[in-house]
Motif scaffolding. Structure first.
Motif, PDB file in Angstrom:
ATOM      1  N   TYR A  75      55.700 -17.008  36.558  1.00  0.00           N
ATOM      2  CA  TYR A  75      56.746 -17.700  35.786  1.00  0.00           C
ATOM      3  C   TYR A  75      56.151 -18.328  34.525  1.00  0.00           C
ATOM      4  O   TYR A  75      56.732 -18.224  33.439  1.00  0.00           O
ATOM      5  N   ARG A  76      54.986 -18.967  34.680  1.00  0.00           N
ATOM      6  CA  ARG A  76      54.347 -19.578  33.511  1.00  0.00           C
ATOM      7  C   ARG A  76      53.971 -18.522  32.488  1.00  0.00           C
ATOM      8  O   ARG A  76      54.102 -18.737  31.272  1.00  0.00           O
ATOM      9  N   ARG A  77      53.499 -17.351  32.977  1.00  0.00           N
ATOM     10  CA  ARG A  77      53.116 -16.279  32.066  1.00  0.00           C
ATOM     11  C   ARG A  77      54.330 -15.765  31.301  1.00  0.00           C
ATOM     12  O   ARG A  77      54.255 -15.514  30.084  1.00  0.00           O
ATOM     13  N   LYS A  78      55.465 -15.629  31.995  1.00  0.00           N
ATOM     14  CA  LYS A  78      56.685 -15.174  31.324  1.00  0.00           C
ATOM     15  C   LYS A  78      57.138 -16.170  30.264  1.00  0.00           C
ATOM     16  O   LYS A  78      57.540 -15.780  29.164  1.00  0.00           O
ATOM     17  N   ILE A  79      57.063 -17.464  30.614  1.00  0.00           N
ATOM     18  CA  ILE A  79      57.461 -18.493  29.646  1.00  0.00           C
ATOM     19  C   ILE A  79      56.546 -18.459  28.425  1.00  0.00           C
ATOM     20  O   ILE A  79      56.997 -18.579  27.271  1.00  0.00           O
ATOM     21  N   ALA A  99      56.787 -14.686  21.726  1.00  0.00           N
ATOM     22  CA  ALA A  99      57.731 -13.784  21.057  1.00  0.00           C
ATOM     23  C   ALA A  99      58.635 -14.555  20.102  1.00  0.00           C
ATOM     24  O   ALA A  99      58.917 -14.083  18.984  1.00  0.00           O
ATOM     25  N   GLU A 100      59.085 -15.737  20.523  1.00  0.00           N
ATOM     26  CA  GLU A 100      59.943 -16.544  19.651  1.00  0.00           C
ATOM     27  C   GLU A 100      59.175 -17.018  18.420  1.00  0.00           C
ATOM     28  O   GLU A 100      59.705 -17.009  17.306  1.00  0.00           O
ATOM     29  N   GLU A 101      57.921 -17.430  18.614  1.00  0.00           N
ATOM     30  CA  GLU A 101      57.115 -17.865  17.475  1.00  0.00           C
ATOM     31  C   GLU A 101      56.855 -16.712  16.509  1.00  0.00           C
ATOM     32  O   GLU A 101      56.904 -16.881  15.287  1.00  0.00           O
ATOM     33  N   LYS A 102      56.589 -15.514  17.084  1.00  0.00           N
ATOM     34  CA  LYS A 102      56.345 -14.347  16.240  1.00  0.00           C
ATOM     35  C   LYS A 102      57.593 -13.975  15.448  1.00  0.00           C
ATOM     36  O   LYS A 102      57.518 -13.658  14.258  1.00  0.00           O
ATOM     37  N   ALA A 103      58.758 -14.032  16.125  1.00  0.00           N
ATOM     38  CA  ALA A 103      60.012 -13.717  15.437  1.00  0.00           C
ATOM     39  C   ALA A 103      60.287 -14.724  14.320  1.00  0.00           C
ATOM     40  O   ALA A 103      60.733 -14.345  13.224  1.00  0.00           O
ATOM     41  N   ALA A 104      60.008 -16.008  14.597  1.00  0.00           N
ATOM     42  CA  ALA A 104      60.213 -17.029  13.576  1.00  0.00           C
ATOM     43  C   ALA A 104      59.269 -16.822  12.397  1.00  0.00           C
ATOM     44  O   ALA A 104      59.667 -16.972  11.230  1.00  0.00           O
ATOM     45  N   GLU A 105      58.017 -16.448  12.701  1.00  0.00           N
ATOM     46  CA  GLU A 105      57.044 -16.206  11.630  1.00  0.00           C
ATOM     47  C   GLU A 105      57.447 -14.994  10.792  1.00  0.00           C
ATOM     48  O   GLU A 105      57.336 -15.011   9.557  1.00  0.00           O
ATOM     49  N   GLN A 106      57.920 -13.939  11.463  1.00  0.00           N
ATOM     50  CA  GLN A 106      58.376 -12.759  10.731  1.00  0.00           C
ATOM     51  C   GLN A 106      59.576 -13.092   9.842  1.00  0.00           C
ATOM     52  O   GLN A 106      59.674 -12.587   8.723  1.00  0.00           O
ATOM     53  N   PHE A 107      60.468 -13.926  10.362  1.00  0.00           N
ATOM     54  CA  PHE A 107      61.627 -14.333   9.546  1.00  0.00           C
ATOM     55  C   PHE A 107      61.172 -15.107   8.315  1.00  0.00           C
ATOM     56  O   PHE A 107      61.674 -14.891   7.208  1.00  0.00           O
TER      57      PHE A 107
END
Length: 263
Positions: A131-135, A141-149
């Motif tokens: 569960y911790r690994r998934k989080i 992924a969210e940080e990468k998407a925000a950085e790409q944006f």
């Protein structure tokens, strides 16, 4: 005999006949409820008294009683400790740094085999780690998407700025070339495309469309070429907004040929 009869109350007398019943609304219902509750409580008390304790409950009670009582001298092990100098409440060991209370008793009541609890604990830890690994992966992924944006937004802003600088350079190039009586730009895209055109001009524009497009050059490359042309041909810097007298004046007073040089 007559005295006894006189002492007894006459059931036909006014004291019995004239008694009025209590007819207040809801009173009979309240009496019935209280009576039902008393019967239920008596039944529960009788059930508790008559209930037979299970074998496990009896064993638990005997165990609790035995654990509450301290060992006495009749216990052989405790008697041996006393002969060696042990006193009740004293810590074990020659230096007195051992345990004071006995090792707690942990009775296994389930039907699972030895090691089953350790297996369950390991599975729970693995599940928690998964569960911790998934989080963590989700957060990455969210940080990468925000950085790409942010990068796309920055690239878009940079592109818009380059296009604005290119239009300024084309406008300045057209004005300066016109002042020198230059009727045709060195390259078609050196000048801004006219906003209002006649039918003939549109036909000519369609013929020269490939020259205006110049798809093989990026906006940055066009800007670099055009600013160098302005500096060499007209001694003009679009970021300074100044036409210099000569090359020496340009090189000594202009910070450089790019926008970053003027920040």
């Amino acid at each position: 005999m007559k005295l006894n009869m006189a002492e007894e109350e006459d059931y036909m007398s006014d004291s019995f006949i004239n008694v009025q019943e209590d007819v207040r609304p809801g009173l009979p219902m309240l009496r019935q409820i209280r009576e039902a509750r008393r019967k239920e409580e008596k039944q529960q008390e009788a059930n508790l008294k008559n209930r037979q304790k299970s074998l496990k409950e009896e064993e638990q009670e005997r165990r609790d009683i035995g654990l509450k009582n301290a060992l006495g001298s009749e216990n052989k092990g405790f008697a041996l400790l006393q002969k060696m100098g042990y006193k009740s409440g004293q810590a074990l060991g020659r230096s007195g740094d051992g345990i004071v209370e006995p090792i707690p008793l942990n009775v296994k009541t389930g039907k699972s085999g030895i090691g089953h609890e350790a297996l369950l604990k390991r599975k729970a830890e693995e599940k928690l780690e998964s569960y911790r690994r998934k989080i963590h992966m989700k957060n990455q992924a969210e940080e990468k998407a925000a950085e790409q944006f942010r990068m796309r937004l920055k690239n878009k802003q940079d592109e818009m700025k380059l296009e604005g600088d290119l239009r300024r350079s084309q406008r300045a190039c057209q004005q300066l070339d016109t002042q020198k009586n230059i009727q045709v730009p060195r390259e078609a895209w050196y000048w801004l495309r006219p906003e209002e055109e006649t039918e003939e001009e549109k036909e000519e524009k369609e013929q020269d469309e490939d020259e205006y497009e110049s798809d093989d050059l990026t906006v940055l490359e066009k800007l670099q070429i055009l600013t160098n042309y302005l500096r060499e041909e007209h001694l003009y810097c679009i970021w300074c907004g100044t036409a210099y007298e000569d090359k020496e004046d340009l090189s000594s007073n202009c910070p450089g040929p790019t926008s970053a040089d003027h920040d």
